[in-house]
Scaffold this motif. Structure first.
Motif, PDB file in Angstrom:
ATOM      1  N   UNK A   1     -28.471 -30.436  -7.436  1.00 14.82           N
ATOM      2  CA  UNK A   1     -28.672 -31.885  -7.568  1.00 14.82           C
ATOM      3  C   UNK A   1     -27.342 -32.629  -7.540  1.00 14.82           C
ATOM      4  N   UNK A   2     -27.335 -33.752  -6.829  1.00 17.85           N
ATOM      5  CA  UNK A   2     -26.169 -34.646  -6.782  1.00 17.85           C
ATOM      6  C   UNK A   2     -26.599 -35.970  -7.404  1.00 17.85           C
ATOM      7  N   UNK A   3     -25.848 -36.448  -8.380  1.00 16.99           N
ATOM      8  CA  UNK A   3     -26.266 -37.602  -9.171  1.00 16.99           C
ATOM      9  C   UNK A   3     -25.556 -38.879  -8.732  1.00 16.99           C
ATOM     10  N   UNK A   4     -26.325 -39.959  -8.697  1.00 18.52           N
ATOM     11  CA  UNK A   4     -25.762 -41.292  -8.489  1.00 18.52           C
ATOM     12  C   UNK A   4     -25.772 -42.005  -9.836  1.00 18.52           C
ATOM     13  N   UNK A   5     -24.683 -42.696 -10.140  1.00 16.07           N
ATOM     14  CA  UNK A   5     -24.574 -43.418 -11.405  1.00 16.07           C
ATOM     15  C   UNK A   5     -24.220 -44.871 -11.133  1.00 16.07           C
ATOM     16  N   UNK A   6     -24.612 -45.742 -12.041  1.00 13.35           N
ATOM     17  CA  UNK A   6     -24.311 -47.164 -11.912  1.00 13.35           C
ATOM     18  C   UNK A   6     -22.821 -47.409 -12.167  1.00 13.35           C
ATOM     19  N   UNK A   7     -22.242 -48.318 -11.405  1.00 13.18           N
ATOM     20  CA  UNK A   7     -20.834 -48.670 -11.574  1.00 13.18           C
ATOM     21  C   UNK A   7     -20.684 -50.193 -11.597  1.00 13.18           C
ATOM     22  N   UNK A   8     -20.436 -50.810 -12.794  1.00  8.66           N
ATOM     23  CA  UNK A   8     -20.152 -50.174 -14.072  1.00  8.66           C
ATOM     24  C   UNK A   8     -21.409 -49.586 -14.695  1.00  8.66           C
ATOM     25  N   UNK A   9     -21.206 -48.688 -15.662  1.00  9.40           N
ATOM     26  CA  UNK A   9     -22.356 -48.050 -16.282  1.00  9.40           C
ATOM     27  C   UNK A   9     -22.029 -47.467 -17.633  1.00  9.40           C
ATOM     28  N   UNK A  10     -23.008 -46.772 -18.195  1.00  7.92           N
ATOM     29  CA  UNK A  10     -22.934 -46.267 -19.553  1.00  7.92           C
ATOM     30  C   UNK A  10     -21.995 -45.061 -19.625  1.00  7.92           C
ATOM     31  N   UNK A  11     -20.935 -45.161 -20.430  1.00  7.07           N
ATOM     32  CA  UNK A  11     -19.905 -44.129 -20.532  1.00  7.07           C
ATOM     33  C   UNK A  11     -20.447 -42.751 -20.861  1.00  7.07           C
ATOM     34  N   UNK A  12     -21.249 -42.672 -21.915  1.00  5.82           N
ATOM     35  CA  UNK A  12     -21.675 -41.377 -22.430  1.00  5.82           C
ATOM     36  C   UNK A  12     -22.427 -40.571 -21.383  1.00  5.82           C
ATOM     37  N   UNK A  13     -23.328 -41.232 -20.661  1.00  5.48           N
ATOM     38  CA  UNK A  13     -24.098 -40.525 -19.647  1.00  5.48           C
ATOM     39  C   UNK A  13     -23.193 -40.012 -18.534  1.00  5.48           C
ATOM     40  N   UNK A  14     -22.212 -40.809 -18.136  1.00  3.12           N
ATOM     41  CA  UNK A  14     -21.272 -40.380 -17.100  1.00  3.12           C
ATOM     42  C   UNK A  14     -20.508 -39.140 -17.558  1.00  3.12           C
ATOM     43  N   UNK A  15     -20.115 -39.124 -18.821  1.00  4.15           N
ATOM     44  CA  UNK A  15     -19.400 -37.970 -19.355  1.00  4.15           C
ATOM     45  C   UNK A  15     -20.288 -36.730 -19.374  1.00  4.15           C
TER      46      UNK A  15
END
Length: 472
Positions: A193-207
């Motif tokens: 799986x390759x994940x897309x994240x919101x930018x800007x977005x929630x720090x903890x989830x990105x970590x």
């Protein structure tokens, strides 16, 4: 591979992951752990120390980030060679500096604070007293690994009526927080799986994606939400979104983009959407925004939420709703897992919800936060056009933008040096925006009297005058 000789003080105010991190860091610095030594797996070290894997993950991730250890996919964690350690401060100095910084904060605009004064302690105390009784001895034993049925039934009923989420109690997994549930989701979605994240977005989830060695592609957030065209052009197979109240910008994913996002998810069998509905209860204008899960016909949405904002952060109860195909994978992968939430807490919350107190509390808090938001925005209007704000239709924070020749770094340093804690929007971005001077202003933890005083102090420190004064 040797087991690490670590000592944890579980009564200490210092987090367990920090204790683990500092002890391993010191052992590497002092040469007790040789270069290229393989550290114990997160599971084995967690079992040895009697702590969660998430705790070990946080400690290892900090060591990786600072270069003390190296994470090799599918092989483990290995001690790295440290050439120069003159910069490493002793543990006591670190603790002293940290304590001094924390104690110096007098005004906290961070987004995690809630109104503790309005919490229904009397009702909660009643249910706690009823649950902690000889008649409930069975609750001292382990319950269902997905969470006790009584709580999952109440959550399913609440979600259907308030968010339009259609699910059975069997699809709900109860956990001790988003940071505990997300690694489980990552496991069942597989290594490819390759994940897309919101930018800007929630720090903890990105970590969390980073800590689990998962590729995360930043996708821009615009005025009407996530850029779907950018997502479609990426290699992402899973996207993490906060569509009803995007964190941190406060934007709402538009109807057209919701449809496009759901179409993207249904276009491939391995495409999924992780919908984090973290504070959807607090919307102050118009009708509630429907959940993506309720709109989903292809069963491609994983729904996440928590009681941190609606009740209290310390309760540590979150939950996810899995589509049937992933529920089957989850049950097979974690058949031997136990629920991470104490059963007593689960049953207190279940009865609190069943008797209607949760809904009444939400209605009351919606009015409380709406009133606080009104006070906050009215105070800020006095400083227009030097400042403006957005994201004020929902949630417990707004985005404050300072106009003129101000420098973001100087504004942050001025506030923090005067005991005011706040964060810039750029601190939540993967790609920083030069010249941006926008900040998150959380208002949940302030009283109605404290809010104007706090804002006026911030404006005074930033030397921003009220509109009337600037005209004289």
């Amino acid at each position: 591979m040797e087991m690490l000789l670590l000592s944890l003080d579980k009564d200490s105010t210092s987090p367990l992951y920090e204790q683990i991190y500092l002890q391993i860091q010191q052992d590497i610095t002092n040469g007790k752990l040789p270069v290229d030594m393989k550290l114990p797996s997160k599971r084995k070290l967690g079992e040895f120390l009697d702590v969660s894997q998430t705790t070990i993950e946080l400690a290892y991730a900090q060591l990786v980030a600072e270069g003390y250890i190296l994470a090799k996919p599918r092989k483990g964690f290995f001690v790295q060679k440290i050439e120069e350690l003159a910069y490493v401060q002793p543990l006591k100095v670190i603790d002293k500096v940290t304590t001094k910084k924390e104690n110096s904060i007098t005004i906290d605009f961070s987004t995690g604070s809630i109104d503790t004064v309005s919490f229904p302690f009397s009702q909660w105390r009643k249910y706690a007293k009823d649950i902690i009784d000889d008649a409930n001895q069975s609750l001292l034993l382990l319950g269902h690994p997905h969470g006790d049925l009584e709580l999952r039934q109440e959550i399913a009923r609440y979600l259907y009526h308030s968010r339009g989420v259609e699910c059975t109690p069997e699809q709900i997994i109860v956990g001790s927080g988003t940071e505990q549930l997300m690694p489980l989701v990552i496991r069942i979605l597989g290594n490819e799986a390759v994940y897309a994240i919101e930018d800007p977005g929630y720090h903890l989830t990105h970590h969390i994606f980073d800590h689990n060695n998962r590729e995360a592609v930043p996708i821009a957030v615009e005025g009407d939400g996530l850029n779907i065209k950018q997502l479609q052009k990426s290699d992402a197979t899973v996207v993490y979104v906060t569509p009803s109240h995007q964190f941190p910008t406060g934007t709402v994913l538009s109807a057209s983009r919701r449809t496009a996002l759901l179409n993207w998810a249904s276009s491939q069998k391995d495409h999924f959407i992780i919908e984090d509905d973290y504070d959807s209860e607090f919307r102050y204008m118009g009708r509630p925004i429907p959940s993506l899960q309720g709109m989903d016909k292809g069963e491609n949405v994983i729904y996440l939420s928590t009681f941190s904002k609606s009740l209290m952060p310390s309760l540590r109860i979150a939950y996810m709703v899995l589509p049937p195909v992933l529920l089957e994978r989850y049950s097979k992968a974690f058949i031997h897992y136990s629920s991470t939430v104490p059963r007593l807490d689960q049953h207190i919350l279940a009865r609190f919800m069943a008797d209607g107190h949760f809904s009444r509390h939400l209605n009351r808090m919606r009015k409380v936060y709406k009133q606080k938001l009104s006070v906050l925005t009215n105070v800020l209007l006095n400083y227009a056009p030097h400042v403006s704000f957005s994201g004020d239709e929902a949630g417990m924070h707004i985005i404050l933008t300072v106009h003129g020749n101000a420098c973001e770094k100087e504004l942050l340093e001025a506030a923090r040096s005067n005991g005011i804690l706040l964060y810039s929007l750029n601190e939540y971005r993967t790609r920083k925006v030069n010249g941006e001077t926008s900040f998150l202003i959380g208002f949940g933890g302030f009283s109605l009297k404290e809010l104007p005083v706090a804002v006026e102090k911030l404006m005074s420190i930033w030397q921003i005058e009220k509109a009337d004064s600037s005209l004289n």
